[in-house]
Every structure is written in C-alpha cells, then in structure tokens.
Design a protein around this motif. Structure first.
Motif, PDB file in Angstrom:
ATOM      1  N   SER A   5       0.814  -1.221   0.000  1.00  0.00           N
ATOM      2  CA  SER A   5       0.000   0.000   0.000  1.00  0.00           C
ATOM      3  C   SER A   5       0.847   1.269   0.000  1.00  0.00           C
ATOM      4  N   ALA A   6       2.164   1.125   0.156  1.00  0.00           N
ATOM      5  CA  ALA A   6       3.045   2.294   0.156  1.00  0.00           C
ATOM      6  C   ALA A   6       3.399   2.768  -1.256  1.00  0.00           C
ATOM      7  N   THR A   7       3.092   1.979  -2.268  1.00  0.00           N
ATOM      8  CA  THR A   7       3.436   2.390  -3.630  1.00  0.00           C
ATOM      9  C   THR A   7       2.538   3.546  -4.072  1.00  0.00           C
ATOM     10  N   PRO A   8       3.063   4.404  -4.927  1.00  0.00           N
ATOM     11  CA  PRO A   8       2.229   5.504  -5.443  1.00  0.00           C
ATOM     12  C   PRO A   8       0.960   4.985  -6.138  1.00  0.00           C
ATOM     13  N   TYR A   9       1.097   3.881  -6.836  1.00  0.00           N
ATOM     14  CA  TYR A   9      -0.059   3.287  -7.522  1.00  0.00           C
ATOM     15  C   TYR A   9      -1.138   2.889  -6.511  1.00  0.00           C
ATOM     16  N   ALA A  10      -0.721   2.232  -5.439  1.00  0.00           N
ATOM     17  CA  ALA A  10      -1.681   1.817  -4.403  1.00  0.00           C
ATOM     18  C   ALA A  10      -2.343   3.031  -3.759  1.00  0.00           C
ATOM     19  N   GLN A  11      -1.581   4.081  -3.544  1.00  0.00           N
ATOM     20  CA  GLN A  11      -2.154   5.299  -2.957  1.00  0.00           C
ATOM     21  C   GLN A  11      -3.206   5.916  -3.886  1.00  0.00           C
ATOM     22  N   ARG A  12      -2.921   5.906  -5.193  1.00  0.00           N
ATOM     23  CA  ARG A  12      -3.921   6.410  -6.154  1.00  0.00           C
ATOM     24  C   ARG A  12      -5.187   5.564  -6.103  1.00  0.00           C
ATOM     25  N   LEU A  13      -5.018   4.260  -5.956  1.00  0.00           N
ATOM     26  CA  LEU A  13      -6.180   3.374  -5.890  1.00  0.00           C
ATOM     27  C   LEU A  13      -7.037   3.669  -4.658  1.00  0.00           C
ATOM     28  N   LEU A  14      -6.393   3.951  -3.541  1.00  0.00           N
ATOM     29  CA  LEU A  14      -7.146   4.252  -2.319  1.00  0.00           C
ATOM     30  C   LEU A  14      -7.978   5.524  -2.458  1.00  0.00           C
ATOM     31  N   GLU A  15      -7.532   6.427  -3.299  1.00  0.00           N
ATOM     32  CA  GLU A  15      -8.245   7.691  -3.509  1.00  0.00           C
ATOM     33  C   GLU A  15      -9.281   7.597  -4.621  1.00  0.00           C
ATOM     34  N   GLU A  40      -9.201  10.692 -17.634  1.00  0.00           N
ATOM     35  CA  GLU A  40      -9.017  11.412 -16.373  1.00  0.00           C
ATOM     36  C   GLU A  40      -9.682  10.673 -15.216  1.00  0.00           C
ATOM     37  N   THR A  41     -10.891  10.211 -15.433  1.00  0.00           N
ATOM     38  CA  THR A  41     -11.661   9.539 -14.383  1.00  0.00           C
ATOM     39  C   THR A  41     -11.028   8.225 -13.954  1.00  0.00           C
ATOM     40  N   LEU A  42     -10.525   7.467 -14.917  1.00  0.00           N
ATOM     41  CA  LEU A  42     -10.048   6.113 -14.632  1.00  0.00           C
ATOM     42  C   LEU A  42      -8.535   6.019 -14.441  1.00  0.00           C
ATOM     43  N   ALA A  43      -7.833   7.132 -14.527  1.00  0.00           N
ATOM     44  CA  ALA A  43      -6.374   7.132 -14.408  1.00  0.00           C
ATOM     45  C   ALA A  43      -5.863   6.419 -13.151  1.00  0.00           C
ATOM     46  N   PRO A  44      -6.506   6.562 -11.980  1.00  0.00           N
ATOM     47  CA  PRO A  44      -5.976   5.879 -10.795  1.00  0.00           C
ATOM     48  C   PRO A  44      -5.922   4.355 -10.929  1.00  0.00           C
ATOM     49  N   LEU A  45      -6.734   3.784 -11.809  1.00  0.00           N
ATOM     50  CA  LEU A  45      -6.793   2.333 -11.964  1.00  0.00           C
ATOM     51  C   LEU A  45      -5.691   1.770 -12.854  1.00  0.00           C
ATOM     52  N   TYR A  46      -5.012   2.630 -13.546  1.00  0.00           N
ATOM     53  CA  TYR A  46      -4.053   2.179 -14.548  1.00  0.00           C
ATOM     54  C   TYR A  46      -2.651   2.675 -14.244  1.00  0.00           C
ATOM     55  N   GLN A  47      -1.674   1.880 -14.652  1.00  0.00           N
ATOM     56  CA  GLN A  47      -0.281   2.298 -14.595  1.00  0.00           C
ATOM     57  C   GLN A  47      -0.072   3.314 -15.718  1.00  0.00           C
ATOM     58  N   PRO A  48       0.898   4.207 -15.582  1.00  0.00           N
ATOM     59  CA  PRO A  48       1.103   5.235 -16.602  1.00  0.00           C
ATOM     60  C   PRO A  48       1.309   4.697 -18.024  1.00  0.00           C
ATOM     61  N   HIS A  49       1.902   3.526 -18.174  1.00  0.00           N
ATOM     62  CA  HIS A  49       2.161   2.974 -19.503  1.00  0.00           C
ATOM     63  C   HIS A  49       0.945   2.254 -20.110  1.00  0.00           C
ATOM     64  N   ALA A 160     -12.693  -9.499  -8.091  1.00  0.00           N
ATOM     65  CA  ALA A 160     -11.683  -9.996  -9.040  1.00  0.00           C
ATOM     66  C   ALA A 160     -10.849  -8.839  -9.595  1.00  0.00           C
ATOM     67  N   VAL A 161     -11.496  -7.733  -9.929  1.00  0.00           N
ATOM     68  CA  VAL A 161     -10.771  -6.564 -10.420  1.00  0.00           C
ATOM     69  C   VAL A 161      -9.860  -6.019  -9.325  1.00  0.00           C
ATOM     70  N   ALA A 162     -10.365  -5.929  -8.099  1.00  0.00           N
ATOM     71  CA  ALA A 162      -9.552  -5.411  -6.994  1.00  0.00           C
ATOM     72  C   ALA A 162      -8.326  -6.294  -6.761  1.00  0.00           C
ATOM     73  N   TYR A 163      -8.498  -7.614  -6.852  1.00  0.00           N
ATOM     74  CA  TYR A 163      -7.341  -8.497  -6.700  1.00  0.00           C
ATOM     75  C   TYR A 163      -6.359  -8.328  -7.856  1.00  0.00           C
ATOM     76  N   THR A 164      -6.845  -8.098  -9.053  1.00  0.00           N
ATOM     77  CA  THR A 164      -5.965  -7.808 -10.190  1.00  0.00           C
ATOM     78  C   THR A 164      -5.162  -6.540  -9.908  1.00  0.00           C
ATOM     79  N   LEU A 165      -5.832  -5.512  -9.404  1.00  0.00           N
ATOM     80  CA  LEU A 165      -5.154  -4.265  -9.070  1.00  0.00           C
ATOM     81  C   LEU A 165      -4.129  -4.484  -7.960  1.00  0.00           C
ATOM     82  N   TYR A 166      -4.444  -5.341  -7.007  1.00  0.00           N
ATOM     83  CA  TYR A 166      -3.506  -5.649  -5.926  1.00  0.00           C
ATOM     84  C   TYR A 166      -2.240  -6.300  -6.488  1.00  0.00           C
ATOM     85  N   ILE A 167      -2.423  -7.197  -7.438  1.00  0.00           N
ATOM     86  CA  ILE A 167      -1.266  -7.842  -8.060  1.00  0.00           C
ATOM     87  C   ILE A 167      -0.424  -6.803  -8.803  1.00  0.00           C
TER      88      ILE A 167
END
Length: 184
Positions: A5-15, A40-49, A160-167
């Motif tokens: 949860s310390a990764t920037p990606y995980a922090q974006r997901l929490l928000e 813009e809306t879905l950016a937190p769910l995705y990695q920058p690439h 299932a999506v949340a677990y994918t995001l966790y991975i």
C-alpha cells in the motif's frame, strides 16, 4: 511484511472515486471529450504505460454490440456509465464476459441503479485490499431474493478486479525494490 500500500499506484487506488450516475456530465460528449473524460476519471486504476481508452476501442465496443452507437456523434451519460464499467472490468475479463455481466445487470436493474451499485462495490473492494488494515472484499449474499444473483455477480467481479489491481501494485512494489528499477 511488505507494505504494498506504500506504492504511489496503491495510494492512487485508495483515492479512487468513480463518478456516480448523477455525477456524470449531463451534456452529451463528442468522442474526444468522452475519451478525455474517461482517461481522467479512470487514471488511478491504470499504470502510466497502460492505455485506458482510445477512439478505436470505443468503436470496437460499438461494433461488437457491447456499447450502443452514438446519437449524432455524441455520447450520453449511459454511454459513459457503460464505458466506466467496461474499462474497469477489461483488466480482468474478456469483452464477451463483460457484455454478459452488463446485460445481466441491466435486465434486472435500472442502468442507474446497476451502475451506482457497481461503483460502490468496486470502491469498497479496492479499499478493503488497500486500506490500512487489508481485508477481503465483501462476500457474496447468495440469497434467494430477486436480484441476489446479479448483486453477487457484481461483488464477485469487482473483487476480481480489486485483486488484479492488488497484483499490479505488488508488481510495482517488487520492481521498486529491484536495483535499477523504478516503480510507477
């Protein structure tokens, strides 16, 4: 224990906050506006690439019958809601599975109700996995009441999506630990 949860990606997901049906713009959007809004809306769910949505993707969803065509080159709130669901589920499910899940929901519930329930369930599943005290996403109701099966489909698919995001967050964490690599 490693703190994913310390990764920037995980922090974006929490928000993460998916717009509820009434929060989606009331005016119809042209394709470029639609793509920009969804990115813009879905950016937190995705990695920058990762590519969230493109004009070609939207056109493909229409061609495959998963999304209704635009009315006069403009996309309505309903289109936006469908695309939010498609773009979140596509990380875990095939387009044909997504189509089936959406059709099952709208056959049982009004689009607004089904969409808002989906948003609530996905956000709750993400918070459960990435919160200060990680836990499993909400379990299935498995009741016999009308709509219970459809609600369970939403709970299971969002988990299932949340677990994918966790991975994905875990991979970013491991990459950040590796010498010479950076996290996204």
């Amino acid at each position: 224990m490693r703190d994913v949860s310390a990764t920037p990606y995980a922090q974006r997901l929490l928000e993460l906050h998916l717009p509820r049906y009434e929060e989606i713009p009331r005016i119809d959007l042209y394709m470029d506006q639609l793509v920009g809004y969804l990115e813009e809306t879905l950016a937190p769910l995705y990695q920058p690439h990762e590519k969230i949505i493109t004009r070609s993707m939207v056109n493909n969803y229409v061609k495959q019958g998963v999304l209704a065509g635009a009315a006069g080159k403009k996309y309505s709130r309903s289109h936006v809601a469908y695309l939010v669901v498609i773009c979140t589920l596509k990380q875990t499910f095939s387009l044909s599975e997504i189509d089936l899940l959406i059709r099952r929901q709208i056959a049982t519930f009004d689009t607004r109700v089904a969409y808002d329930y989906y948003c609530d369930a996905l956000e709750a599943a993400v918070r459960a996995l990435f919160g200060p005290v990680p836990s499993n996403p909400r379990g299935l109701a498995s009741g016999e009441e009308a709509g219970d099966f459809e609600r369970d489909l939403v709970l299971a698919s969002t988990a299932a999506v949340a677990y994918t995001l966790y991975i994905k967050a875990s991979v970013a964490f491991v990459q950040a630990e590796a010498p010479g690599r950076t996290a996204t």
